[in-house]
Design an enzyme around this catalytic site. Structure first.
Site, mmCIF file in Angstrom:
data_model
loop_
_atom_site.group_PDB
_atom_site.id
_atom_site.type_symbol
_atom_site.label_atom_id
_atom_site.label_comp_id
_atom_site.label_asym_id
_atom_site.label_seq_id
_atom_site.Cartn_x
_atom_site.Cartn_y
_atom_site.Cartn_z
ATOM 1 C CB SER A 63 4.840 80.498 72.184
ATOM 2 O OG SER A 63 5.752 79.547 71.719
ATOM 3 C CE LYS A 66 8.427 80.804 73.412
ATOM 4 N NZ LYS A 66 8.339 80.945 71.965
ATOM 5 C CE1 TYR A 188 9.952 78.123 76.179
ATOM 6 C CE2 TYR A 188 10.617 75.952 75.148
ATOM 7 C CZ TYR A 188 9.995 77.228 75.018
ATOM 8 O OH TYR A 188 9.483 77.504 73.862
ATOM 9 C CE1 TYR A 240 7.462 83.284 68.472
ATOM 10 C CE2 TYR A 240 5.387 82.382 67.326
ATOM 11 C CZ TYR A 240 6.284 82.585 68.504
ATOM 12 O OH TYR A 240 5.884 81.924 69.543
ATOM 13 C CB VAL A 258 2.120 75.410 68.653
ATOM 14 C CG1 VAL A 258 3.579 76.022 67.816
ATOM 15 C CG2 VAL A 258 2.632 74.963 69.908
HETATM 16 O O1 DON Z 1 9.193 75.266 72.061
HETATM 17 C C1 DON Z 1 7.998 74.936 71.840
HETATM 18 O O2 DON Z 1 8.472 74.225 70.516
HETATM 19 C C2 DON Z 1 6.740 74.552 71.972
HETATM 20 N N1 DON Z 1 6.489 74.133 73.198
HETATM 21 C C3 DON Z 1 6.302 76.160 72.272
HETATM 22 C C4 DON Z 1 6.342 77.036 70.900
HETATM 23 C C5 DON Z 1 5.026 77.744 70.523
HETATM 24 O O3 DON Z 1 4.012 77.589 71.232
HETATM 25 C C6 DON Z 1 5.518 78.661 69.237
HETATM 26 N N2 DON Z 1 4.472 79.157 68.978
HETATM 27 N N3 DON Z 1 3.876 79.568 67.801
#
Ligand code: DON
Length: 391
Positions: A63, A66, A188, A240, A258
């Site tokens: 993320s 982003k 994405y 978030y 993540v």
């Molecule tokens: O969209 C997703 O599920 C992941 N590839 C990225 C999400 C993410 O890193 C959320 N962050 N804390």
């Protein structure tokens, strides 16, 4: 050891014993991450990188991509077009929530997944290959080196990303994304799977911290107004449903991912990044948060700390045979213009009639805000020619 490196190292040593939290386990490649990994890097305004810990280890950006993809979309399409498809309000919800505005279906902001998928679809067009190249190239310019996609992580994201696919279909149903949903959502996933090191992320953060110019390569990556917009969205939405508390405790625009990466911005001071895979219940790196809390508390980096320098431009007065020279240096902000006016009035009051002119030399200013120059020009216009500006 370099004094800055020594201080960063001491912060790492302090947070290292914290083993709380858990690594993301929704795909095997992330579940296999070594939980003890710990790295920390900062980049200053002149591109000086200081990094400690596992600073050569690569991980996927997730993320943290982003905000940079948002920057690319803003640069490409402009504010109105982008924010017609994605809002800028904190959702107060987890990253993968169905945060869509009632009626319009517009996602809450570009930092939650729904908004990030819409933003990614705005930032790149064409086939999956073309989109992935555009997005990877955009991230690479922020990092100042050529980045690439981790194909194993991408496969894992794609195989398990049913919720993101559902979000993308909802977005398509509301015309928040155009064209083929599968291509948009796969692009994405590939964007999230780009491999970086903590140093790459610190340079990326630095590019935003220094107004869109990469501090390492000197390249202008995005316009200054675009960088400011992105940093603003990070400040309100980057963490978030922890964003409000984060702003209170740390006060730095930030973004987490993540994989355990965390990036923060101390505007005009530092680009900052940390990597430690164990996450808290919000999906933010536990030790990363602790490191940033230390920086805010002990290193004076909370954005709302009072800063004297902005109101105190460099002023050096030189008396010459022809008159008085007032050299201005550093940054001239609106608040600093008041101080310059004070000095000019004192000089004018102390000066016998016919004593030559006062010349204000603004040519050495590193940065001058238009409103501040306007204040000076108006003051000088009222001074009936006895004071002149070199700008
Ligand atoms: O969209 C997703 O599920 C992941 N590839 C990225 C999400 C993410 O890193 C959320 N962050 N804390």
């Amino acid at each position: 050891m370099d004094p800055i490196e020594r201080m960063l190292d001491a912060v790492l040593a302090d947070v290292r014993p914290d083993h709380s939290g858990a690594v993301a386990d929704y795909i095997p490649a992330l579940a296999a991450a070594e939980p003890e990994r710990l790295a920390f890097a900062v980049v200053g305004p002149r591109g000086r990188v200081t990094s400690v810990g596992d600073d050569e280890v690569e991980f996927t950006i997730q993320s943290v991509s982003k905000p940079f993809v948002l920057a690319h979309a803003l640069e490409r399409l402009g504010r109105d077009e982008v924010f017609r498809h994605v809002g800028v309000e904190p959702s107060g919800e987890p990253f993968n929530a169905i945060s869509l505005e009632l009626g319009t279906g517009r996602p809450a902001n570009p930092m939650v997944n729904a908004g990030a998928i819409a933003t990614s679809a705005l930032a790149a067009s064409g086939s999956l290959e073309e989109r992935s190249r555009t997005l990877t190239d955009a991230l690479s310019r922020f990092a100042g080196r050529s980045l690439s996609v981790d194909e194993e992580v991408y496969r894992g994201e794609s195989e398990t990303g049913h919720r993101n696919r559902a979000l993308a279909h909802l977005l398509r149903s509301h015309a928040m994304i155009d064209g083929d949903v599968t291509t948009a959502v796969e692009a994405y996933f590939r964007q999230c799977s780009v491999r970086v090191t903590v140093v790459d992320l610190a340079v990326m953060a630095g590019t935003l911290a220094f107004g869109g110019r990469n501090p390492l390569t000197g390249e202008r990556v995005v316009r200054e107004d675009v960088a400011r917009d992105v940093v603003s969205v990070m400040a309100s939405c980057g963490m978030y449903d922890y964003s409000g508390e984060w702003l209170l405790r740390v006060g730095m625009p930030a973004k987490s991912g993540v994989s355990g990466d965390l990036l923060a911005i101390a505007p005009s001071q530092f680009g900052i990044a940390t990597f430690s895979p164990r996450l808290d219940r919000h999906g933010n790196s536990v030790r990363g948060i602790r490191i940033l809390e230390r920086l805010a508390g002990e290193f004076g980096m909370h954005a709302f700390e009072p800063h004297e320098a902005i109101a105190a431009p460099g002023i050096r007065v030189e008396h010459t045979a022809e008159g008085t020279l007032v050299h201005l240096g550093g940054e001239l902000a609106f608040s600093g213009a008041e101080r310059v006016i004070g000095v000019l009035r004192d000089l004018a009051a102390g000066k016998a009639t016919g004593d030559g002119v006062i010349l204000v030399d603004a040519r050495e200013l590193g940065r001058a805000h238009p409103a501040a120059l306007e204040v000076l020009r108006t003051e000088l216009a009222d001074a009936t020619g006895a004071v002149r500006l070199l700008a």
